[in-house]
Design an enzyme around this catalytic site. Structure first.
Site, mmCIF file in Angstrom:
data_model
loop_
_atom_site.group_PDB
_atom_site.id
_atom_site.type_symbol
_atom_site.label_atom_id
_atom_site.label_comp_id
_atom_site.label_asym_id
_atom_site.label_seq_id
_atom_site.Cartn_x
_atom_site.Cartn_y
_atom_site.Cartn_z
ATOM 1 N N LEU A 135 29.141 -76.757 16.129
ATOM 2 C CA LEU A 135 30.026 -78.220 17.088
ATOM 3 C C LEU A 135 30.512 -79.434 16.680
ATOM 4 O O LEU A 135 31.392 -79.541 16.774
ATOM 5 C CB LEU A 135 28.757 -79.210 18.419
ATOM 6 C CG LEU A 135 29.129 -79.251 18.694
ATOM 7 C CD1 LEU A 135 30.015 -79.110 20.438
ATOM 8 C CD2 LEU A 135 27.570 -80.764 20.083
ATOM 9 N N ASP A 167 26.179 -85.002 28.455
ATOM 10 C CA ASP A 167 26.360 -83.468 29.128
ATOM 11 C C ASP A 167 28.605 -83.406 29.511
ATOM 12 O O ASP A 167 28.663 -83.958 30.018
ATOM 13 C CB ASP A 167 26.140 -83.897 30.574
ATOM 14 C CG ASP A 167 26.733 -82.818 31.795
ATOM 15 O OD1 ASP A 167 27.309 -81.646 31.871
ATOM 16 O OD2 ASP A 167 25.732 -82.035 32.023
ATOM 17 N N HIS A 168 29.147 -82.030 28.849
ATOM 18 C CA HIS A 168 30.451 -82.866 28.256
ATOM 19 C C HIS A 168 30.733 -82.717 29.955
ATOM 20 O O HIS A 168 32.268 -82.807 29.798
ATOM 21 C CB HIS A 168 30.667 -81.862 27.525
ATOM 22 C CG HIS A 168 30.855 -80.118 27.627
ATOM 23 N ND1 HIS A 168 30.091 -79.183 28.100
ATOM 24 C CD2 HIS A 168 32.137 -79.588 27.898
ATOM 25 C CE1 HIS A 168 30.054 -77.832 28.696
ATOM 26 N NE2 HIS A 168 31.836 -78.334 28.460
ATOM 27 N N HIS A 201 25.505 -79.262 34.091
ATOM 28 C CA HIS A 201 26.203 -79.436 34.280
ATOM 29 C C HIS A 201 27.037 -79.210 36.442
ATOM 30 O O HIS A 201 27.658 -79.827 36.377
ATOM 31 C CB HIS A 201 27.813 -78.087 33.837
ATOM 32 C CG HIS A 201 27.829 -78.434 32.792
ATOM 33 N ND1 HIS A 201 27.302 -79.416 31.836
ATOM 34 C CD2 HIS A 201 27.472 -77.220 31.747
ATOM 35 C CE1 HIS A 201 27.441 -79.130 30.150
ATOM 36 N NE2 HIS A 201 27.233 -77.556 30.120
#
Ligand SMILES: NC(=O)C1=CN([C@@H]2O[C@H](COP(=O)(O)OP(=O)(O)OC[C@H]3O[C@@H](n4cnc5c(N)ncnc54)[C@H](OP(=O)(O)O)[C@@H]3O)[C@@H](O)[C@H]2O)C=CC1
Ligand SMILES: O=C1O[C@H](COP(=O)(O)O)[C@@H](O)[C@H](O)[C@H]1O
Length: 495
Positions: free
Chosen positions: A15, A179-180, A242
Site C-alpha cells: 500500500l 475508507d478510500h 464502501h
C-alpha cells in the site's frame, strides 16, 4: 498548515508503494504539505536510508500519476525521509524510534505534531497503538493523529474490541479511519451535488425518487489475496464499508453547516434509520453469489474455487446484492439497492437515482412509453454526472427515446483518493474519514447477514465470470417492479 512528523508503519509494503508515497509526492508537488515536515518509514526489512529512498523513487516512477522528472525536486522531496527498522511487536524498539523522531524535530524545529499511519496488517493495529502510548511517542506537546487502514474488525464484536483498545491510546477525534471510497472525488462531490443544487435538493426525497441503485462491479477476481478474501467475502470487503458509506453519502439530509461534525451527524442518522434485518429474513432481501469460470473481454478466466489459495469447496461470497430501507419519513417507500461483485462484466462504480415515472401513460395513444428519468453518478473508473431524459427524435418520426445529458467536465489529472484523504488528515479535517459510530452501525446492520451466510440460510448462486451477477439479483428488483439500470451499456448521449 502546521509542521509535523509523519510516521509510516508498513513503509516497505504494497500500500505504501502503490498509494501512500505517490500521494505524498503529488501533495508535495502541489505545495499541499506543510513547509517543514519529516517522514519516518518503518518496516522489518534491512533498508539503509539510501535504499529506502530508492524504494520510494521506484514507487513514484511506477505508480504516481505524476512521474518525478526533475531530479532536484525529487531530492528535495526525499530529503526529509528516514528509515527505522523496527519489529512493531517489540516494545523496546519504540524508544529508538522516539529518539530518531525527536532528533529530527529538534533539527528542523518541528513542534511535536505527530501523525501515525498504520499501513500494516490489522492484527498489529492495537499493538502499535498501545506501544505508541507506552513508549511516550504519543505524549506530544502538539497534536497526534492515527490513520488506520481497513479492515476495521471482522465482525461487530471484533470491531468493538479493536475500538476499545485504540481508545486507550487515542481520542476519537484523533483517529482517522480510511475508507478510500470516501476519498474518491465523485463520492466527495455527492455532498456538493446534493446540497449545493437546490434543484436537485428539492427532488431528493420519496415524492420524486422511486429507488436508488448503488453498484460497485469489478472485472478483477480475487488476485493474490485469497488468504484474506476467502475469510472476508464481498460482504466484509465491500459492503460493510464502501457500499454503506456510499449509501450514507447519498441518503443523508442537509446538515446545518458543511462541517465534519454536522456531516458525520447526518450520516450517523442514516445508519440509525436503516431498517435492521432479522437473520431468518436475510434471504428475502440479500442475494449472495460466487463467480464460476467465464470470459471477460474475450479472456477465459477460472472460477473462484479454482483460484490459488481458495478452498475448493469455499462458500465465500464474491457477489452481494441487497435491498435496504431507511425508516425516515423522507425515504419511506424508497428501496435502496446495493450490488457489488468481482469478475463481473465491467469495472464500474455508480449511483443511479431513478425518479418516479409519472408520465408513463401520457403517450399511450401514440403507442409510446417514456422511460424514467435517471440521475447517473459515475464514481469509477471515470467520474461524471449525467441525466437521462426523454426526447422526440426528429429522425425517427418523432419517436420518443431516452438520451443522456452529460455534465462531466474533462478534468485531467484528478487527484487520487489517497491524496485527498492525506491532505485532509494533514489539515485535521476528518469529514471524509469513517467515524466509529458509522463503523459500528454498519457492522450492526451487516452482522445478521454474516450469520445467515455462515449458517447457509440462503443459496450461494454461481454466476459466470463476465456477467452482471446471478439472476437472483435481477429478480430482487423485479419483485418491486424495477430493473438494474445500465447493465446493457449506457444509453445514447446527447451531444
Ligand atoms: N495493498 C492495498 O492495495 C491495500 C491495503 N490495505 C490495507 O493496508 C494495510 C497494509 O497492506 P499492504 O501494504 O498490502 O500489506 P503488505 O503485506 O504489502 O505490507 C505489510 C507491511 O507491514 C510491515 N510489517 C509486517 N510485520 C511487521 C512487523 N512485525 N514489524 C514491523 N513491520 C511489519 C511489512 O514490513 P516488512 O516487509 O519490511 O517486514 C510491510 O511494510 C493492511 O491493513 C491492508 O488491509 C487496504 C486497502 C488496499
Ligand atoms: O477496498 C477494496 O476496494 C477494491 C476496489 O476499489 P476501487 O477503488 O478499485 O473501486 C477492491 O478490489 C478490494 O477487494 C477491496 O479490498
Amino acid at each position: 498548515m502546521e509542521s509535523m512528523t509523519f510516521v509510516l508503519f508498513g513503509a516497505t509494503g504494497d500500500l505504501a508503494k502503490r498509494k501512500i508515497f505517490p500521494a505524498l509526492y503529488n501533495l508535495f508537488s502541489d505545495d499541499k504539505l506543510p513547509p517543514v515536515y519529516s517522514v519516518v518509514g518503518i518496516g522489518r526489512k534491512e533498508f539503509t536510508d539510501v535504499e529506502f529512498k530508492t524504494f520510494i523513487e521506484q514507487s513514484l516512477q511506477t505508480f504516481s500519476r505524476r512521474k518525478p522528472e526533475d531530479n532536484s525536486k525529487l531530492e528535495s522531496f526525499l530529503r526529509t525521509f528516514r528509515y527505522c527498522r523496527l519489529d512493531v511487536t517489540e516494545k523496546e524498539g519504540y524508544q529508538s524510534l522516539l529518539k530518531k523522531i525527536q532528533e529530527r524535530e529538534q533539527e528542523f524545529g518541528i513542534p511535536e505534531n505527530r501523525m501515525f499511519y498504520l499501513s500494516v496488517a490489522p492484527e498489529f493495529f492495537d499493538v502499535i497503538a498501545l506501544n505508541i502510548k507506552e513508549s511516550g511517542l504519543g505524549a506530544t506537546k502538539g497534536w497526534k493523529r492515527l490513520i488506520i487502514e481497513k479492515p476495521f474488525g471482522h465482525d461487530l464484536k471484533s470491531a468493538q474490541d479493536l475500538n476499545n483498545k485504540l481508545s486507550q491510546a487515542f481520542e476519537e477525534n484523533e483517529i482517522y479511519r480510511i475508507d478510500h471510497y470516501l476519498g474518491k472525488p465523485m463520492v466527495q462531490n455527492l455532498e456538493a451535488l446534493g446540497f449545493a443544487n437546490p434543484v436537485l435538493r428539492t427532488l431528493w426525497n420519496n415524492q420524486h425518487i422511486a429507488n436508488v441503485q448503488i453498484t460497485a462491479s469489478e472485472t478483477v477476481g480475487v488476485e493474490e489475496r485469497a488468504s484474506y478474501y476467502d475469510h472476508a467475502g464481498a460482504i466484509r470487503d465491500m459492503v460493510q464499508n464502501h457500499m454503506l458509506q456510499m449509501l450514507m453519502m447519498t441518503a443523508m439530509h442537509l446538515p446545518k453547516q458543511i462541517t465534519a461534525q454536522d456531516i458525520r451527524h447526518e450520516k450517523r442518522k442514516v445508519m440509525e434509520s436503516l431498517r435492521p434485518l432479522q437473520k431468518a429474513d436475510v434471504g428475502n432481501h440479500v442475494v449472495r453469489g460466487q463467480y464460476g469460470p467465464g470470459k471477460i473481454n474475450d479472456y477465459t478466466v477460472i472460477g473462484y474455487r479454482e483460484e490459488p489459495g481458495v478452498d475448493v469447496s469455499s462458500m465465500t461470497d464474491t457477489f452481494v446484492a441487497a435491498r435496504l430501507w431507511i425508516d425516515d419519513p423522507s425515504w419511506e417507500g424508497v428501496p435502496f439497492y446495493i450490488r457489488t461483485g468481482k469478475r463481473m462484466r465491467e469495472k464500474s462504480t455508480r449511483i443511479v437515482i431513478e425518479f418516479k415515472n409519472t408520465v408513463k401513460d401520457l403517450y399511450i395513444a401514440q403507442n409510446e412509453s417514456p422511460v424514467p428519468n435517471l440521475l447517473i453518478i459515475q464514481v469509477n473508473p471515470h467520474e461524471g454526472v449525467s441525466l437521462q431524459l426523454n426526447r422526440k427524435n426528429p429522425l425517427k418520426s418523432g419517436h420518443i427515446e431516452p438520451v443522456t445529458v452529460d455534465f462531466t467536465s474533462n478534468t485531467k489529472d484528478v487527484p487520487e483518493a489517497y491524496e485527498l484523504l492525506l491532505f485532509d488528515a494533514v489539515r485535521g479535517d476528518s469529514t471524509f474519514f469513517a467515524h466509529w459510530k458509522e463503523v459500528e452501525l454498519s457492522w450492526k446492520w451487516v452482522q445478521p447477514v454474516l450469520e445467515a451466510f455462515e449458517e447457509n440460510l440462503l443459496p450461494l448462486h454461481q454466476y459466470p465470470a463476465g456477467s452482471d451477477g446471478p439472476e437472483a439479483s435481477r429478480q430482487l428488483l423485479e419483485e418491486d417492479g424495477f430493473q438494474w439500470w445500465l447493465d446493457k451499456g449506457p444509453v445514447k448521449v446527447l451531444t
